[in-house]
Enzyme design. Structure first.
Site, PDB file in Angstrom:
ATOM      1  N   GLY A  28       0.797  -1.216   0.000  1.00 38.23           N
ATOM      2  CA  GLY A  28       0.000   0.000   0.000  1.00 38.23           C
ATOM      3  C   GLY A  28       0.834   1.272   0.000  1.00 38.23           C
ATOM      4  N   HIS A  34       4.244   1.352  -8.024  1.00 32.25           N
ATOM      5  CA  HIS A  34       3.222   0.306  -7.896  1.00 32.25           C
ATOM      6  C   HIS A  34       2.282   0.340  -9.110  1.00 32.25           C
ATOM      7  CE1 HIS A  34       3.992   1.358  -3.516  1.00 32.25           C
ATOM      8  NE2 HIS A  34       4.240   0.057  -3.514  1.00 32.25           N
ATOM      9  N   GLN A 150      14.319  -9.314  -4.052  1.00 29.02           N
ATOM     10  CA  GLN A 150      13.001  -9.910  -3.835  1.00 29.02           C
ATOM     11  C   GLN A 150      12.546 -10.641  -5.100  1.00 29.02           C
ATOM     12  OE1 GLN A 150       9.510  -8.133  -1.597  1.00 29.02           O
ATOM     13  NE2 GLN A 150       9.100  -7.372  -3.645  1.00 29.02           N
ATOM     14  N   ARG A 184       8.858   4.757   1.305  1.00 33.55           N
ATOM     15  CA  ARG A 184       9.686   5.267   2.410  1.00 33.55           C
ATOM     16  C   ARG A 184      10.303   6.635   2.098  1.00 33.55           C
ATOM     17  NH1 ARG A 184      10.980  -0.599   3.227  1.00 33.55           N
ATOM     18  NH2 ARG A 184      10.206  -1.115   5.302  1.00 33.55           N
TER      19      ARG A 184
HETATM   20  P1  AMP Z   1       5.922  -2.573  -1.655  1.00 31.19           P
HETATM   21  O1  AMP Z   1       4.581  -1.959  -1.469  1.00 31.19           O
HETATM   22  O2  AMP Z   1       7.057  -1.695  -1.281  1.00 31.19           O
HETATM   23  O3  AMP Z   1       6.011  -3.962  -1.091  1.00 31.19           O
HETATM   24  O4  AMP Z   1       6.077  -2.772  -3.232  1.00 31.19           O
HETATM   25  C1  AMP Z   1       5.171  -3.554  -3.958  1.00 31.19           C
HETATM   26  C2  AMP Z   1       5.742  -3.854  -5.308  1.00 31.19           C
HETATM   27  O5  AMP Z   1       5.993  -2.632  -6.005  1.00 31.19           O
HETATM   28  C3  AMP Z   1       7.091  -4.592  -5.218  1.00 31.19           C
HETATM   29  O6  AMP Z   1       7.125  -5.610  -6.202  1.00 31.19           O
HETATM   30  C4  AMP Z   1       8.079  -3.501  -5.506  1.00 31.19           C
HETATM   31  O7  AMP Z   1       9.279  -3.967  -6.084  1.00 31.19           O
HETATM   32  C5  AMP Z   1       7.311  -2.640  -6.497  1.00 31.19           C
HETATM   33  N1  AMP Z   1       7.871  -1.286  -6.536  1.00 31.19           N
HETATM   34  C6  AMP Z   1       8.103  -0.480  -5.476  1.00 31.19           C
HETATM   35  N2  AMP Z   1       8.700   0.669  -5.883  1.00 31.19           N
HETATM   36  C7  AMP Z   1       8.837   0.577  -7.229  1.00 31.19           C
HETATM   37  C8  AMP Z   1       9.386   1.438  -8.236  1.00 31.19           C
HETATM   38  N3  AMP Z   1       9.900   2.618  -7.943  1.00 31.19           N
HETATM   39  N4  AMP Z   1       9.360   1.002  -9.511  1.00 31.19           N
HETATM   40  C9  AMP Z   1       8.836  -0.217  -9.837  1.00 31.19           C
HETATM   41  N5  AMP Z   1       8.309  -1.061  -8.934  1.00 31.19           N
HETATM   42  C10 AMP Z   1       8.318  -0.684  -7.644  1.00 31.19           C
END
Ligand code: AMP
Length: 298
Positions: A28, A34, A150, A184
């Site tokens: 979220g 995202h 990841q 973050r």
């Molecule tokens: P998170 O909410 O941080 O767990 O991210 C969810 C998904 O979004 C994960 O697969 C992340 O790698 C991807 N994600 C987060 N930031 C970015 C970004 N700047 N560019 C592409 N994908 C992202």
């Protein structure tokens, strides 16, 4: 768009969803990074499921679980704009009921880099992704290159455990000055936000040295390190040049490599990476650009 809170509800409606189903797992507080995943899932699947769950088991005891940013209403509006079909928003109790005691614990690729700095992190990630795959039964699941390790870990797990899901990795979405979008980033004050560009600068230098023919991984690690050390607000956690699949540190770059780093800017820990391979994308500044690159026909 339907918001679903329980596993029982997902189970009940799963057989009515048109296959293939694309799943986008998130924690979220959504941003354009995202949304790039959602756009690509939307283009590739008649059904798009997005999960929003701040997974407590992937946070260490001294990490930011309690303060992790959340704004469900805003997230739902953004997802409505992307025409997502199902939003799965389970509670902690729904995912980890009393007595929960089964974990997906992986070796090798989970032990280095983020795994070394954040013990138990990938046990939490692998377990929650397994649960989401079992609950939603997606055809494809979408992950960001931003969290490169990841993506490597999930691909490894799916191969090792013969899971019936295709993993799609989407290029990193960046701010115009190169900073990778991250939930973050909101923790950074304006001085720290400026200092945070040092991550992209170091990765750009790595890519440039490699493109100029530098094959000595240590020279690239050293060049990145000394550039980051010039930024007074930055404190290095790790700087790595590793094999892109095994994540083992390289001496000589003679195969696709991942240059990655974790740097603390003030109290905020940021990660980023670039793939050292011909034609590998460095990311784009807006989600739509990522989408058009991967779907030039649309
Ligand atoms: P998170 O909410 O941080 O767990 O991210 C969810 C998904 O979004 C994960 O697969 C992340 O790698 C991807 N994600 C987060 N930031 C970015 C970004 N700047 N560019 C592409 N994908 C992202």
């Amino acid at each position: 768009m339907q918001v679903v809170k329980t596993i029982a509800e997902i189970r009940k409606l799963r057989h009515r969803l048109s296959d293939p189903v694309g799943l986008v797992p998130t924690m979220g507080y959504l941003h354009q990074g995202h949304l790039a995943l959602v756009k690509i899932a939307r283009a590739e699947n008649p059904t798009v499921v997005v999960s929003i769950f701040v997974n407590p088991t992937q946070f260490g005891p001294n990490e930011d679980l309690r303060t992790y940013p959340r704004d469900l209403n805003r997230d739902l509006k953004l997802l409505q704009g992307e025409k997502a079909d199902i939003i799965f928003v389970p509670s902690d109790e729904e995912m980890y009921p009393p007595g929960f005691s089964s974990w997906v614990d992986m070796e090798k690729v989970t032990r280095c880099l983020e795994g070394a700095s954040r013990p138990g992190h990938f046990r939490g990630v692998a377990t929650i992704c397994t649960k989401l795959f079992n609950i939603v039964q997606p055809t494809r699941a979408y992950f960001g290159q931003k969290d490169a390790q990841q993506a490597v870990v999930i691909k490894r797990m799916v191969a090792d455990l013969n899971m019936m899901v295709e993993i799609v990795v989407v290029p990193t979405v960046r701010e115009s000055d190169g900073l990778a979008l991250s939930s973050r980033n909101i923790y950074l004050n304006s001085e720290e936000r400026q200092a945070a560009t040092v991550l992209f600068k170091a990765l750009t230098l790595a890519k440039q040295l490699w493109q100029e023919g530098e094959k000595d991984a240590d020279k690239i690690r050293q060049a990145m390190t000394s550039l980051i050390q010039k930024e007074p607000l930055a404190q290095i956690d790790y700087v790595s040049v590793a094999d892109a699949t095994t994540l083992e540190e390289l001496n000589v770059i003679d195969q696709p490599a991942l240059a990655s780093l974790a740097v603390r800017i003030g109290k905020t820990r940021l990660i980023d990476n670039v793939v050292l391979e011909k034609d590998a994308p460095f990311g784009c500044s807006i989600a739509g650009e990522v989408f058009r690159k991967l779907h030039p026909e649309s």
